[in-house]
Motif scaffolding. Structure first.
Motif, PDB file in Angstrom:
ATOM      1  N   GLY A  27     -28.135 -21.872 -13.144  1.00 46.24           N
ATOM      2  CA  GLY A  27     -27.774 -20.580 -13.712  1.00 46.24           C
ATOM      3  C   GLY A  27     -27.545 -20.599 -15.199  1.00 46.24           C
ATOM      4  O   GLY A  27     -26.483 -20.162 -15.672  1.00 46.24           O
ATOM      5  N   SER A  28     -28.517 -21.132 -15.966  1.00 49.40           N
ATOM      6  CA  SER A  28     -28.411 -21.233 -17.425  1.00 49.40           C
ATOM      7  C   SER A  28     -27.154 -21.982 -17.858  1.00 49.40           C
ATOM      8  O   SER A  28     -26.525 -21.651 -18.861  1.00 49.40           O
ATOM      9  CB  SER A  28     -28.444 -19.845 -18.067  1.00 49.40           C
ATOM     10  N   SER A  29     -26.770 -22.952 -17.049  1.00 51.88           N
ATOM     11  CA  SER A  29     -25.601 -23.815 -17.276  1.00 51.88           C
ATOM     12  C   SER A  29     -24.275 -23.129 -16.931  1.00 51.88           C
ATOM     13  O   SER A  29     -23.268 -23.810 -16.724  1.00 51.88           O
ATOM     14  CB  SER A  29     -25.540 -24.330 -18.722  1.00 51.88           C
ATOM     15  N   LEU A  30     -24.264 -21.787 -16.835  1.00 50.10           N
ATOM     16  CA  LEU A  30     -23.027 -21.084 -16.507  1.00 50.10           C
ATOM     17  C   LEU A  30     -22.578 -21.386 -15.083  1.00 50.10           C
ATOM     18  O   LEU A  30     -21.418 -21.737 -14.837  1.00 50.10           O
ATOM     19  CB  LEU A  30     -23.212 -19.574 -16.690  1.00 50.10           C
ATOM     20  N   VAL A  31     -23.503 -21.257 -14.130  1.00 47.55           N
ATOM     21  CA  VAL A  31     -23.148 -21.438 -12.725  1.00 47.55           C
ATOM     22  C   VAL A  31     -22.709 -22.870 -12.451  1.00 47.55           C
ATOM     23  O   VAL A  31     -21.664 -23.108 -11.832  1.00 47.55           O
ATOM     24  CB  VAL A  31     -24.325 -21.043 -11.798  1.00 47.55           C
ATOM     25  N   ILE A  32     -23.469 -23.823 -12.947  1.00 50.11           N
ATOM     26  CA  ILE A  32     -23.126 -25.222 -12.681  1.00 50.11           C
ATOM     27  C   ILE A  32     -21.807 -25.602 -13.374  1.00 50.11           C
ATOM     28  O   ILE A  32     -21.024 -26.400 -12.852  1.00 50.11           O
ATOM     29  CB  ILE A  32     -24.281 -26.158 -13.093  1.00 50.11           C
ATOM     30  N   GLY A  33     -21.554 -25.003 -14.535  1.00 54.34           N
ATOM     31  CA  GLY A  33     -20.301 -25.264 -15.236  1.00 54.34           C
ATOM     32  C   GLY A  33     -19.108 -24.742 -14.444  1.00 54.34           C
ATOM     33  O   GLY A  33     -18.080 -25.422 -14.323  1.00 54.34           O
ATOM     34  N   LYS A  34     -19.222 -23.516 -13.924  1.00 53.89           N
ATOM     35  CA  LYS A  34     -18.156 -22.940 -13.111  1.00 53.89           C
ATOM     36  C   LYS A  34     -17.975 -23.702 -11.802  1.00 53.89           C
ATOM     37  O   LYS A  34     -16.859 -23.869 -11.309  1.00 53.89           O
ATOM     38  CB  LYS A  34     -18.460 -21.459 -12.819  1.00 53.89           C
ATOM     39  N   LEU A  35     -19.093 -24.168 -11.252  1.00 54.69           N
ATOM     40  CA  LEU A  35     -19.055 -24.945 -10.011  1.00 54.69           C
ATOM     41  C   LEU A  35     -18.245 -26.226 -10.216  1.00 54.69           C
ATOM     42  O   LEU A  35     -17.386 -26.579  -9.399  1.00 54.69           O
ATOM     43  CB  LEU A  35     -20.484 -25.272  -9.591  1.00 54.69           C
ATOM     44  N   LYS A  36     -18.514 -26.895 -11.313  1.00 51.67           N
ATOM     45  CA  LYS A  36     -17.767 -28.113 -11.664  1.00 51.67           C
ATOM     46  C   LYS A  36     -16.275 -27.811 -11.813  1.00 51.67           C
ATOM     47  O   LYS A  36     -15.418 -28.562 -11.331  1.00 51.67           O
ATOM     48  CB  LYS A  36     -18.335 -28.690 -12.960  1.00 51.67           C
ATOM     49  N   GLU A  37     -15.963 -26.698 -12.462  1.00 48.45           N
ATOM     50  CA  GLU A  37     -14.571 -26.302 -12.691  1.00 48.45           C
ATOM     51  C   GLU A  37     -13.851 -26.003 -11.373  1.00 48.45           C
ATOM     52  O   GLU A  37     -12.728 -26.468 -11.140  1.00 48.45           O
ATOM     53  CB  GLU A  37     -14.580 -25.062 -13.593  1.00 48.45           C
ATOM     54  N   ILE A  38     -14.485 -25.250 -10.499  1.00 47.06           N
ATOM     55  CA  ILE A  38     -13.873 -24.867  -9.223  1.00 47.06           C
ATOM     56  C   ILE A  38     -13.654 -26.086  -8.323  1.00 47.06           C
ATOM     57  O   ILE A  38     -12.605 -26.235  -7.692  1.00 47.06           O
ATOM     58  CB  ILE A  38     -14.744 -23.815  -8.504  1.00 47.06           C
ATOM     59  N   LEU A  39     -14.654 -26.969  -8.276  1.00 42.90           N
ATOM     60  CA  LEU A  39     -14.574 -28.138  -7.394  1.00 42.90           C
ATOM     61  C   LEU A  39     -13.692 -29.241  -7.979  1.00 42.90           C
ATOM     62  O   LEU A  39     -13.249 -30.132  -7.252  1.00 42.90           O
ATOM     63  CB  LEU A  39     -15.979 -28.688  -7.120  1.00 42.90           C
ATOM     64  N   GLY A  40     -13.455 -29.175  -9.298  1.00 39.02           N
ATOM     65  CA  GLY A  40     -12.594 -30.168  -9.934  1.00 39.02           C
ATOM     66  C   GLY A  40     -13.179 -31.561  -9.957  1.00 39.02           C
ATOM     67  O   GLY A  40     -12.447 -32.557  -9.840  1.00 39.02           O
ATOM     68  N   VAL A  41     -14.513 -31.652 -10.115  1.00 43.81           N
ATOM     69  CA  VAL A  41     -15.164 -32.962 -10.165  1.00 43.81           C
ATOM     70  C   VAL A  41     -15.556 -33.284 -11.598  1.00 43.81           C
ATOM     71  O   VAL A  41     -15.629 -32.408 -12.457  1.00 43.81           O
ATOM     72  CB  VAL A  41     -16.410 -33.012  -9.247  1.00 43.81           C
ATOM     73  N   LYS A  42     -15.808 -34.558 -11.850  1.00 46.53           N
ATOM     74  CA  LYS A  42     -16.141 -35.016 -13.196  1.00 46.53           C
ATOM     75  C   LYS A  42     -17.512 -34.509 -13.638  1.00 46.53           C
ATOM     76  O   LYS A  42     -17.712 -34.167 -14.806  1.00 46.53           O
ATOM     77  CB  LYS A  42     -16.112 -36.542 -13.231  1.00 46.53           C
ATOM     78  N   MET A  43     -18.468 -34.466 -12.708  1.00 50.14           N
ATOM     79  CA  MET A  43     -19.825 -34.050 -13.073  1.00 50.14           C
ATOM     80  C   MET A  43     -20.545 -33.465 -11.866  1.00 50.14           C
ATOM     81  O   MET A  43     -20.323 -33.910 -10.738  1.00 50.14           O
ATOM     82  CB  MET A  43     -20.627 -35.251 -13.597  1.00 50.14           C
TER      83      MET A  43
END
Length: 263
Positions: free
Chosen positions: A54-70
């Motif tokens: 998602g133009s880096s937005l979706v994957i960035g939010k996904l990382k934030e919600i899941l609380g993972v390093k990458m």
């Protein structure tokens, strides 16, 4: 720890919350590396991958919600093409007695995640610095190669190497004949050759193509490097070739070209 159904629901939720179209997509598999705290999503194809990133937005939010390093996204085709190359690389290593490379090749068959063996002193070699200079040095260190490092004069002022007066085109496209002329007792040459591996009096390997590791992964493995001298047309030629081979994302390519044109 994470199911593909959970990830699919989160991707849909994030896209809706940020006004992005909820395009149908498919996830084939989710892998989590607990030791490194990294989540790997295997999308069905490139269209599915684009929806998840998602133009880096979706994957960035996904990382934030899941609380993972990458969070990294690959496609099933990416991994199929990688394994096809690894089969050829394994045959090459076995044919030319490059036993020290075999554990790395076998480890890459299980990627993701990436679990390389600890480096051991293996052989002597030459590294010729090209665009991904830090990655080439990182590969040599990981493989345990005791190497002499060369590069085009003034190309990487922050790195330590033996400068040679060569065409700046060789910052992207090294000369096989010149590098072979440097060989003394060294058994292997690492650089960004146009092929994964070749034996011509000496072993020449492009570890990026040999293990089929893309630019995005190289950044996180070894860091980025930028040459101080180069020709803009050569940079464009290099980036287009990397993208066409699936070794660089178009977004990274655009960013690099933009950087180069501002120089």
């Amino acid at each position: 720890m994470f199911s593909k159904e959970e990830i699919e629901e989160l991707v849909i939720q994030i896209r809706r919350e940020h006004g992005l179209p909820v395009t149908p997509f498919e996830i084939d598999e989710v892998r989590y590396d607990r030791e490194e705290d990294k989540l790997f999503i295997i999308a069905h194809d490139r269209t599915d991958k684009s929806v998840i990133i998602g133009s880096s937005l979706v994957i960035g939010k996904l990382k934030e919600i899941l609380g993972v390093k990458m969070v990294s996204v690959y496609t099933t085709l990416d991994l199929i093409l990688k394994r096809m190359q690894l089969e050829r690389s394994l045959n090459f290593a076995e044919e030319h007695g490059l036993d020290f490379l075999i554990p790395f090749i076998k480890a890459e068959f299980n990627f993701p995640p990436r679990k390389w063996p600890n480096p051991k002193k293996s052989t002597k070699g030459i590294v010729f610095l090209t665009f991904n200079a830090k990655a080439l040095l990182g590969f040599a260190n990981a493989f345990g190669i005791e190497s002499q490092v060369y590069g085009v004069r003034y190309s990487f002022p922050k790195l330590s190497f033996i400068p040679v007066d060569r065409s700046i085109r060789e910052v992207f496209f090294p000369s096989e004949e010149f590098l072979k002329s440097l060989v003394k007792d060294e058994e292997i040459i690492l650089s960004e050759f146009a092929f994964p591996a070749r034996f011509d009096k000496v072993v020449l390997i492009n570890p990026i193509r040999f293990l089929r590791i893309g630019y995005f992964e190289l950044k996180y493995l070894f860091g980025e490097s930028r040459p101080a001298v180069f020709n803009k047309a050569d940079l464009l030629d290099y980036v287009v070739k990397m993208i066409s081979e699936g070794l660089m994302e178009a977004t990274d390519g655009a960013r690099i070209i933009r950087w180069g044109w501002k120089r």
